[in-house]
Scaffold this motif. Structure first.
Motif, PDB file in Angstrom:
ATOM      1  N   THR A 127       0.834  -1.210   0.000  1.00 32.52           N
ATOM      2  CA  THR A 127       0.000   0.000   0.000  1.00 32.52           C
ATOM      3  C   THR A 127       0.862   1.249   0.000  1.00 32.52           C
ATOM      4  O   THR A 127       0.594   2.210  -0.732  1.00 32.52           O
ATOM      5  CB  THR A 127      -0.940   0.001   1.215  1.00 32.52           C
ATOM      6  N   ASP A 158      -5.320   0.639   2.626  1.00 30.83           N
ATOM      7  CA  ASP A 158      -5.461  -0.781   2.288  1.00 30.83           C
ATOM      8  C   ASP A 158      -5.711  -0.948   0.787  1.00 30.83           C
ATOM      9  O   ASP A 158      -6.834  -1.212   0.354  1.00 30.83           O
ATOM     10  CB  ASP A 158      -6.619  -1.385   3.093  1.00 30.83           C
ATOM     11  N   MET A 159      -4.653  -0.838   0.002  1.00 28.15           N
ATOM     12  CA  MET A 159      -4.764  -0.979  -1.448  1.00 28.15           C
ATOM     13  C   MET A 159      -5.165  -2.397  -1.845  1.00 28.15           C
ATOM     14  O   MET A 159      -5.861  -2.613  -2.832  1.00 28.15           O
ATOM     15  CB  MET A 159      -3.428  -0.600  -2.094  1.00 28.15           C
TER      16      MET A 159
END
Length: 235
Positions: A144, A157-158
């Protein structure tokens, strides 16, 4: 307004009927209509049988598509997006790690006219969060961080599964990644859309162990780094 729920599935015979139950009984805010699209990525267990059994046993429309060859989660998501007819599209894993009851939390920024894309963050929530692997958490946060640095974002939170898109936006993006590289790829390509409004809301997370069926591994982590660099640096 209609929400298309794309459910990529691979060897989820034990849980697919449970997640479909949750989606079936869910009441969306503002009487938003539901469209469920299940994509079976050539499972080698009884996933196909369980899905067909569910369709036959319930008066609940499901658009079901099956890949003849296993291609990966990203490819299954692409198939689902292509077949979606809703105004909004959300990704839902076929396991029980994410709770469909939280769709309404994610929908609100779009309904209120603030957002075009909403990410559900596992790391900013006061809700339930299963305690699992230390190094997975460090890996997620590193990925992230790297993605944020190259795309000039401040996501927490990619790598989250829960991503909600306006359909016209996600359908207008050319996606290439077949496996778990979907997450960094779509993030990078969304980030470069002019005047895009990306929001993030906290969600709960009921993570699985590998014994319980978790599939992502260290190779996918290195692929994610490659994708972050590929789509972040070479635009």
């Amino acid at each position: 307004m209609k929400l298309s729920i794309v459910i990529p599935s691979y060897n989820e015979a034990k849980t697919i009927h449970l997640i479909l139950d949750k989606v079936r009984v869910l009441q969306l805010v503002n009487d938003i209509e539901k469209e469920v699209i299940v994509v079976n990525d050539c499972s080698t267990d009884d996933t196909n049988t369980e899905i067909e059994k569910y369709i036959n046993q319930h008066n609940f429309p499901i658009s079901y598509h099956s890949h003849a060859v296993n291609q990966g989660k990203g490819a299954a998501i692409r198939t689902g997006i292509q077949r979606a007819t809703g105004d909004l599209i959300i990704i839902q894993d076929a396991d029980l790690e994410y709770d469909p009851n939280e769709y309404n939390i994610m929908l609100m920024p779009i309904i209120n006219g603030h957002a075009d894309v909403v990410y559900g963050s596992r790391f900013t929530s006061g809700r339930a969060h299963r305690i699992l692997f230390f190094w997975h958490t460090i890996g997620n946060k590193f990925l992230t961080f790297l993605s944020n640095m190259l795309n000039n974002l401040n996501l927490t939170d990619m790598e989250t599964c829960y991503k909600l898109f306006r359909a016209d936006i996600i359908k207008g993006i050319h996606l290439e990644e077949n496996r778990f590289g979907f997450e960094p790829e779509v993030t990078a390509k969304i980030a470069r859309i002019k005047n895009i409004r990306i929001y993030e809301v906290g969600i709960s997370y009921y993570g699985r162990t590998y014994a319980e069926g978790k599939k992502i591994n260290w190779k996918d982590g290195f692929r994610a780094i490659y994708c972050i660099l590929k789509y972040g640096l070479f635009k």
